[in-house]
Design a protein around this motif. Structure first.
Motif, PDB file in Angstrom:
ATOM      1  N   GLU A  17       1.039  -1.439   0.157  1.00 50.36           N
ATOM      2  CA  GLU A  17       0.160  -0.066  -0.057  1.00 50.36           C
ATOM      3  C   GLU A  17       1.206   0.715   0.232  1.00 50.36           C
ATOM      4  O   GLU A  17       0.578   2.317  -0.957  1.00 50.36           O
ATOM      5  CB  GLU A  17      -0.995  -0.247   1.510  1.00 50.36           C
ATOM      6  N   SER A  68      -2.176   0.048 -13.157  1.00 49.22           N
ATOM      7  CA  SER A  68      -3.191  -0.619 -12.794  1.00 49.22           C
ATOM      8  C   SER A  68      -2.978  -2.476 -12.392  1.00 49.22           C
ATOM      9  O   SER A  68      -3.115  -3.162 -12.043  1.00 49.22           O
ATOM     10  CB  SER A  68      -4.097  -0.877 -14.488  1.00 49.22           C
ATOM     11  N   THR A  71      -1.833  -1.934  -9.220  1.00 49.82           N
ATOM     12  CA  THR A  71      -3.417  -2.180  -7.278  1.00 49.82           C
ATOM     13  C   THR A  71      -4.228  -4.071  -7.985  1.00 49.82           C
ATOM     14  O   THR A  71      -4.678  -4.436  -7.217  1.00 49.82           O
ATOM     15  CB  THR A  71      -4.140  -1.442  -8.289  1.00 49.82           C
ATOM     16  N   ASP A  72      -4.095  -4.491  -9.101  1.00 51.78           N
ATOM     17  CA  ASP A  72      -4.089  -6.146  -9.913  1.00 51.78           C
ATOM     18  C   ASP A  72      -3.302  -6.929  -8.473  1.00 51.78           C
ATOM     19  O   ASP A  72      -4.200  -7.556  -7.708  1.00 51.78           O
ATOM     20  CB  ASP A  72      -4.623  -6.278 -10.767  1.00 51.78           C
ATOM     21  N   THR A  73      -2.025  -6.611  -8.336  1.00 49.94           N
ATOM     22  CA  THR A  73      -1.660  -7.791  -7.773  1.00 49.94           C
ATOM     23  C   THR A  73      -0.866  -6.850  -6.112  1.00 49.94           C
ATOM     24  O   THR A  73      -1.487  -8.370  -5.148  1.00 49.94           O
ATOM     25  CB  THR A  73       0.124  -6.957  -7.962  1.00 49.94           C
ATOM     26  N   LEU A  74      -2.102  -5.946  -5.839  1.00 47.54           N
ATOM     27  CA  LEU A  74      -2.360  -5.933  -4.213  1.00 47.54           C
ATOM     28  C   LEU A  74      -3.705  -6.248  -3.662  1.00 47.54           C
ATOM     29  O   LEU A  74      -3.990  -7.219  -2.227  1.00 47.54           O
ATOM     30  CB  LEU A  74      -2.008  -3.777  -4.139  1.00 47.54           C
ATOM     31  N   HIS A  75      -4.442  -5.715  -5.184  1.00 46.65           N
ATOM     32  CA  HIS A  75      -6.230  -7.179  -4.397  1.00 46.65           C
ATOM     33  C   HIS A  75      -6.036  -8.107  -4.499  1.00 46.65           C
ATOM     34  O   HIS A  75      -6.204  -8.647  -3.289  1.00 46.65           O
ATOM     35  CB  HIS A  75      -6.688  -6.523  -5.574  1.00 46.65           C
ATOM     36  N   ALA A  76      -5.028  -8.516  -4.923  1.00 42.99           N
ATOM     37  CA  ALA A  76      -4.701 -10.534  -5.581  1.00 42.99           C
ATOM     38  C   ALA A  76      -3.946 -10.432  -3.553  1.00 42.99           C
ATOM     39  O   ALA A  76      -4.290 -11.835  -2.737  1.00 42.99           O
ATOM     40  CB  ALA A  76      -3.835 -10.951  -6.096  1.00 42.99           C
ATOM     41  N   HIS A  77      -3.333 -10.354  -3.113  1.00 46.24           N
ATOM     42  CA  HIS A  77      -2.311 -10.076  -2.045  1.00 46.24           C
ATOM     43  C   HIS A  77      -3.306  -9.926  -0.788  1.00 46.24           C
ATOM     44  O   HIS A  77      -3.414 -10.497   0.121  1.00 46.24           O
ATOM     45  CB  HIS A  77      -1.440  -9.700  -1.758  1.00 46.24           C
ATOM     46  N   LEU A  78      -3.818  -9.121  -0.813  1.00 49.18           N
ATOM     47  CA  LEU A  78      -5.071  -8.638   0.299  1.00 49.18           C
ATOM     48  C   LEU A  78      -6.032  -9.898   0.107  1.00 49.18           C
ATOM     49  O   LEU A  78      -6.212 -10.451   1.158  1.00 49.18           O
ATOM     50  CB  LEU A  78      -6.430  -7.025  -0.588  1.00 49.18           C
ATOM     51  N   GLU A  79      -6.921 -11.079  -0.702  1.00 48.00           N
ATOM     52  CA  GLU A  79      -7.492 -11.509  -1.268  1.00 48.00           C
ATOM     53  C   GLU A  79      -6.513 -13.321  -0.081  1.00 48.00           C
ATOM     54  O   GLU A  79      -6.646 -13.739   0.640  1.00 48.00           O
ATOM     55  CB  GLU A  79      -7.793 -12.013  -1.933  1.00 48.00           C
ATOM     56  N   ARG A  82      -6.778 -12.073   3.119  1.00 50.92           N
ATOM     57  CA  ARG A  82      -7.992 -12.158   4.403  1.00 50.92           C
ATOM     58  C   ARG A  82      -8.043 -13.498   4.475  1.00 50.92           C
ATOM     59  O   ARG A  82      -8.854 -14.454   5.263  1.00 50.92           O
ATOM     60  CB  ARG A  82      -9.188 -12.041   3.271  1.00 50.92           C
TER      61      ARG A  82
END
Length: 103
Positions: A17, A68, A71-79, A82
């Motif tokens: 982030e 882009s 952000t896609d990589t960061l979203h995948a890491h967030l999942e 979780r």
């Protein structure tokens, strides 16, 4: 082990982030540079600045594509984080129940 994985994942997410925020700031600076050229004359970018403008514009566009992907990589890491946290919580809850249930 699950706790360590969840904590490590969270730390890496925070780092990602921070890096994305820094990248956003660079994009904002690049966007401002492009807009500066576009604001020099209401009829368009002056001919003597056009080559430099096109270079700045191209670099900005390439960087937006990179944003882009980041952000896609960061979203995948967030999942992933979780999932790790959820697994850790389920195991911890099960252990708590086992330890508090009368035998």
């Amino acid at each position: 082990v699950q706790r360590l994985g969840a904590d490590s994942c969270r730390a890496e997410l925070e780092r990602g982030e921070t890096l994305l925020h820094a990248y956003d700031q660079r994009l904002d600076s690049m966007r401002a540079h492009v807009r500066h050229f576009e604001s020099l004359d209401r009829r368009g970018v002056p001919a003597d600045s056009y080559d430099v403008y096109l270079d700045a514009f191209g670099q900005y566009n390439d960087s937006v594509e990179g944003w882009s992907a980041r952000t896609d990589t960061l979203h995948a890491h967030l999942e992933r984080c979780r999932t790790l946290t959820s697994t850790h919580n389920q195991i911890a809850d099960s252990l708590r129940r086992l330890l508090t249930t009368p035998q």
